[in-house]
Design a protein around this motif. Structure first.
Motif, PDB file in Angstrom:
ATOM      1  N   LYS A  49     -64.495  -8.472 -15.543  1.00 23.18           N
ATOM      2  CA  LYS A  49     -63.385  -7.531 -15.726  1.00 23.18           C
ATOM      3  C   LYS A  49     -62.099  -8.035 -15.077  1.00 23.18           C
ATOM      4  N   ASP A  50     -62.227  -8.574 -13.868  1.00 21.18           N
ATOM      5  CA  ASP A  50     -61.039  -9.050 -13.153  1.00 21.18           C
ATOM      6  C   ASP A  50     -60.466 -10.323 -13.773  1.00 21.18           C
ATOM      7  N   ILE A  51     -61.318 -11.190 -14.296  1.00 25.66           N
ATOM      8  CA  ILE A  51     -60.814 -12.378 -14.996  1.00 25.66           C
ATOM      9  C   ILE A  51     -60.009 -11.965 -16.220  1.00 25.66           C
ATOM     10  N   LEU A  52     -60.484 -10.957 -16.945  1.00 32.45           N
ATOM     11  CA  LEU A  52     -59.743 -10.458 -18.101  1.00 32.45           C
ATOM     12  C   LEU A  52     -58.394  -9.878 -17.669  1.00 32.45           C
ATOM     13  N   LEU A  53     -58.363  -9.166 -16.541  1.00 33.99           N
ATOM     14  CA  LEU A  53     -57.103  -8.626 -16.025  1.00 33.99           C
ATOM     15  C   LEU A  53     -56.140  -9.754 -15.650  1.00 33.99           C
ATOM     16  N   ILE A  54     -56.670 -10.801 -15.028  1.00 34.20           N
ATOM     17  CA  ILE A  54     -55.833 -11.938 -14.647  1.00 34.20           C
ATOM     18  C   ILE A  54     -55.231 -12.600 -15.883  1.00 34.20           C
ATOM     19  N   LEU A  55     -56.050 -12.818 -16.900  1.00 35.94           N
ATOM     20  CA  LEU A  55     -55.565 -13.423 -18.140  1.00 35.94           C
ATOM     21  C   LEU A  55     -54.512 -12.537 -18.801  1.00 35.94           C
ATOM     22  N   PHE A  56     -54.743 -11.244 -18.802  1.00 33.21           N
ATOM     23  CA  PHE A  56     -53.784 -10.306 -19.380  1.00 33.21           C
ATOM     24  C   PHE A  56     -52.456 -10.367 -18.636  1.00 33.21           C
ATOM     25  N   GLY A  57     -52.539 -10.431 -17.297  1.00 29.34           N
ATOM     26  CA  GLY A  57     -51.321 -10.523 -16.499  1.00 29.34           C
ATOM     27  C   GLY A  57     -50.552 -11.801 -16.765  1.00 29.34           C
ATOM     28  N   ILE A  58     -51.250 -12.921 -16.889  1.00 32.28           N
ATOM     29  CA  ILE A  58     -50.594 -14.202 -17.150  1.00 32.28           C
ATOM     30  C   ILE A  58     -49.928 -14.204 -18.518  1.00 32.28           C
ATOM     31  N   ILE A  59     -50.638 -13.681 -19.523  1.00 33.28           N
ATOM     32  CA  ILE A  59     -50.056 -13.613 -20.873  1.00 33.28           C
ATOM     33  C   ILE A  59     -48.827 -12.703 -20.884  1.00 33.28           C
ATOM     34  N   GLY A  60     -48.926 -11.567 -20.208  1.00 35.97           N
ATOM     35  CA  GLY A  60     -47.788 -10.654 -20.141  1.00 35.97           C
ATOM     36  C   GLY A  60     -46.594 -11.284 -19.457  1.00 35.97           C
ATOM     37  N   LEU A  61     -46.848 -12.023 -18.377  1.00 35.75           N
ATOM     38  CA  LEU A  61     -45.766 -12.691 -17.654  1.00 35.75           C
ATOM     39  C   LEU A  61     -45.076 -13.722 -18.541  1.00 35.75           C
ATOM     40  N   CYS A  62     -45.865 -14.574 -19.172  1.00 36.86           N
ATOM     41  CA  CYS A  62     -45.288 -15.661 -19.978  1.00 36.86           C
ATOM     42  C   CYS A  62     -44.585 -15.136 -21.227  1.00 36.86           C
ATOM     43  N   ALA A  63     -45.279 -14.283 -21.986  1.00 33.66           N
ATOM     44  CA  ALA A  63     -44.705 -13.790 -23.243  1.00 33.66           C
ATOM     45  C   ALA A  63     -43.489 -12.899 -22.985  1.00 33.66           C
ATOM     46  N   GLY A  64     -43.609 -12.011 -22.009  1.00 27.28           N
ATOM     47  CA  GLY A  64     -42.504 -11.109 -21.710  1.00 27.28           C
ATOM     48  C   GLY A  64     -41.280 -11.834 -21.185  1.00 27.28           C
ATOM     49  N   SER A  65     -41.498 -12.779 -20.267  1.00 30.95           N
ATOM     50  CA  SER A  65     -40.370 -13.532 -19.712  1.00 30.95           C
ATOM     51  C   SER A  65     -39.685 -14.368 -20.784  1.00 30.95           C
ATOM     52  N   TYR A  66     -40.484 -14.999 -21.643  1.00 29.43           N
ATOM     53  CA  TYR A  66     -39.911 -15.826 -22.711  1.00 29.43           C
ATOM     54  C   TYR A  66     -39.042 -14.992 -23.653  1.00 29.43           C
ATOM     55  N   SER A  67     -39.562 -13.845 -24.077  1.00 26.43           N
ATOM     56  CA  SER A  67     -38.809 -12.989 -24.999  1.00 26.43           C
ATOM     57  C   SER A  67     -37.515 -12.496 -24.345  1.00 26.43           C
ATOM     58  N   CYS A  68     -37.610 -12.078 -23.067  1.00 32.83           N
ATOM     59  CA  CYS A  68     -36.422 -11.552 -22.379  1.00 32.83           C
ATOM     60  C   CYS A  68     -35.374 -12.633 -22.178  1.00 32.83           C
ATOM     61  N   LEU A  69     -35.798 -13.797 -21.722  1.00 32.95           N
ATOM     62  CA  LEU A  69     -34.841 -14.882 -21.490  1.00 32.95           C
ATOM     63  C   LEU A  69     -34.186 -15.328 -22.783  1.00 32.95           C
ATOM     64  N   SER A  70     -34.964 -15.350 -23.860  1.00 29.48           N
ATOM     65  CA  SER A  70     -34.391 -15.719 -25.167  1.00 29.48           C
ATOM     66  C   SER A  70     -33.311 -14.725 -25.581  1.00 29.48           C
ATOM     67  N   GLU A  71     -33.596 -13.425 -25.377  1.00 30.82           N
ATOM     68  CA  GLU A  71     -32.622 -12.400 -25.739  1.00 30.82           C
ATOM     69  C   GLU A  71     -31.389 -12.440 -24.833  1.00 30.82           C
ATOM     70  N   ILE A  72     -31.596 -12.711 -23.545  1.00 26.43           N
ATOM     71  CA  ILE A  72     -30.466 -12.811 -22.624  1.00 26.43           C
ATOM     72  C   ILE A  72     -29.556 -13.978 -23.004  1.00 26.43           C
ATOM     73  N   ILE A  73     -30.160 -15.121 -23.313  1.00 25.09           N
ATOM     74  CA  ILE A  73     -29.381 -16.308 -23.701  1.00 25.09           C
ATOM     75  C   ILE A  73     -28.613 -16.028 -24.992  1.00 25.09           C
ATOM     76  N   ASN A  74     -29.276 -15.402 -25.952  1.00 23.54           N
ATOM     77  CA  ASN A  74     -28.608 -15.075 -27.216  1.00 23.54           C
ATOM     78  C   ASN A  74     -27.448 -14.103 -26.998  1.00 23.54           C
ATOM     79  N   ALA A  75     -27.671 -13.103 -26.121  1.00 24.62           N
ATOM     80  CA  ALA A  75     -26.630 -12.107 -25.855  1.00 24.62           C
ATOM     81  C   ALA A  75     -25.422 -12.738 -25.166  1.00 24.62           C
ATOM     82  N   LEU A  76     -25.697 -13.608 -24.189  1.00 22.26           N
ATOM     83  CA  LEU A  76     -24.599 -14.246 -23.472  1.00 22.26           C
ATOM     84  C   LEU A  76     -23.837 -15.229 -24.353  1.00 22.26           C
ATOM     85  N   SER A  77     -24.575 -15.957 -25.193  1.00 19.37           N
ATOM     86  CA  SER A  77     -23.906 -16.939 -26.073  1.00 19.37           C
ATOM     87  C   SER A  77     -23.057 -16.258 -27.135  1.00 19.37           C
TER      88      SER A  77
END
Length: 461
Positions: free
Chosen positions: A430-458
């Protein structure tokens, strides 16, 4: 006066726990020894009652995030947002329980009244699987990094929110619109003053006032939402895979208040009342999730693709009620800045600064220098990138995926290792699944947000 802050530190906070952890592993100082109850040995100079803790917890979670929920639903779709907000709320609450329980077990093993989040992580890793022990020494710095970045991020979002809402009101009375960055700079001194309040006990009356203003604002928000509701069939029930991480980051930011939760639990007069089925945490989270789901669902139903980063910006700016809600909620968020700013200042002061200055005759001066410096950092960030909605998503995805999901799961694995992982090691799975979920959320969420921030600023938006 700095001694007041230091009394919130655990006894033996600077000791090396490695030997104690190995003793526990060998059976010396076994966790089966139930004679020591950490809760009974806490020495907090200004403890908070259950009611005060509940008020703080509600205020810590009912910030700018709830007004961003309609935009979050825009990124997820109506039905998907409704279901996933509840699921994320359950996940956040569960992980907070894991964290608090693990900290209690560690305190009991080491016979200390309080362990901070970073200390708990270090102790847990030292007694966990061999492959994780090499990360023990660096883990407190990593946890502190995420906690400080997250809490400063919240403060930054609060600054932008107050400035944007004040601008929305002031623009109705000025012939030439003033830049939001100028409003941010005008707010510097008031925010320095609110961040100068040095203990949670003194902040409790302010949090009560902020909660009253918040709920009064909700009444006005609902008034606007229920005017001219369109057909619900006009709203899509599901969003796209690309925008869902933005929803995830915003919702996690809104619901998860891990830094405040740990600080509040450590400062309670009766910490045993924090957990449990009808404990302070569960009561607060049920109220919070209900309010967030309702705000997101109804707000997106009303405004659809026009949903702004704060729903207050959707209201007719010339209306007196719209101006009122902008002002009321801005005051509430301004007050909340003191609670959110308390956490990073405490971490930096207790862990990294006090021990280097403990012989100084000007401790109080240095503490206020730190408090003012923390405010200035949030203002520099706010002026540099005043994009409220994307800020919310970024800090939620980047920091809380780690702090609120992955780290508590890692800690539970270590605390339960090697023989308390349950039948078929279901806790480990159960905890390994939570860790994987957290890592995916961190990577996918950060990528989407940074992409939108860069697009907005440009694009100059």
């Amino acid at each position: 006066m700095a001694q007041e802050t230091m009394k919130l530190k655990p006894v033996g906070a600077n000791k090396n726990y490695s030997d104690d952890s190995r003793n526990v592993e060998r059976g010396e100082g076994s966790p089966q020894d139930d004679d020591y109850d950490p809760h009974l040995h806490r020495n907090v100079e200004h403890p908070t009652s259950n009611t005060e803790t509940l008020i703080h917890l509600l205020k810590g979670s009912l910030g700018t995030g709830i007004l961003a929920m309609p935009e979050a639903f825009k990124n997820s779709g109506l039905t998907n947002g409704f279901i996933c907000t509840i699921l994320i709320g359950i996940l956040c609450t569960y992980c907070l329980h894991i964290l608090v329980k693990a900290q209690y077990i560690m305190c009991k093993r080491l016979k200390v009244p309080i362990l901070t989040y970073p200390e708990s992580m270090k102790v847990a890793l030292e007694s966990g699987p061999q492959c994780l022990r090499k990360f023990a020494n660096m883990s407190p710095i990593l946890v502190d990094f995420f906690l400080v970045i997250y809490q400063l991020g919240i403060c930054c979002v609060y600054v932008v929110f107050v400035a944007v809402n004040i601008k929305a009101v002031a623009d109705q009375y000025t012939e030439t619109a003033i830049s939001v960055k100028l409003y941010i700079l005008m707010l510097l001194v008031p925010f320095i003053l609110i961040n100068s309040i040095r203990n949670l006990k003194l902040l409790a009356p302010f949090s009560t006032l902020a909660n009253v203003l918040t709920f009064a604002s909700f009444g006005i928000v609902l008034y606007y939402i229920f005017q001219d509701l369109p057909s619900i069939d006009e709203r899509p029930h599901f969003g796209t895979a690309y925008t869902f991480p933005l929803f995830f980051g915003t919702t996690l930011f809104a619901l998860e208040a891990v830094g405040v939760v740990i600080a509040l639990e450590n400062n309670m007069k009766t910490p045993k009342s924090f957990g449990g089925t009808c404990g302070v945490l569960n009561v607060a989270m049920v109220v919070i999730v209900f309010l967030y789901v309702g705000m997101g669902f109804l707000g997106y139903w009303r405004y659809g693709e026009q949903s702004e980063a704060s729903i207050t910006l959707n209201f007719p700016p010339q209306d007196a009620l719209a101006k009122t809600v902008n002002i009321l909620y801005s005051i509430a968020i301004f007050i909340s800045y003191g609670l959110q700013g308390y956490v990073p200042v405490k971490i930096l002061w207790d862990t990294y600064i006090f021990k280097r200055l403990e012989n100084s005759n000007h401790l109080l001066v240095w503490e206020y220098v730190l408090r003012i410096g923390a405010v200035i950092v949030t203002f520099v960030l706010a002026v540099t990138i005043p994009l409220l909605g994307l800020f919310i998503s970024l800090f939620g995805a980047f920091c809380l995926s780690a702090l609120g999901i992955a780290f508590p799961a890692i800690m539970e694995i270590c605390v339960m290792y090697p023989d308390k992982l349950g039948p078929c090691k279901y806790i480990l799975i159960k905890d390994i699944l939570l860790i994987l979920f957290g890592i995916i959320g961190l990577c996918a969420g950060s990528y989407s947000c940074l992409s939108e921030i860069i697009n907005a600023l440009s694009s100059g938006s």
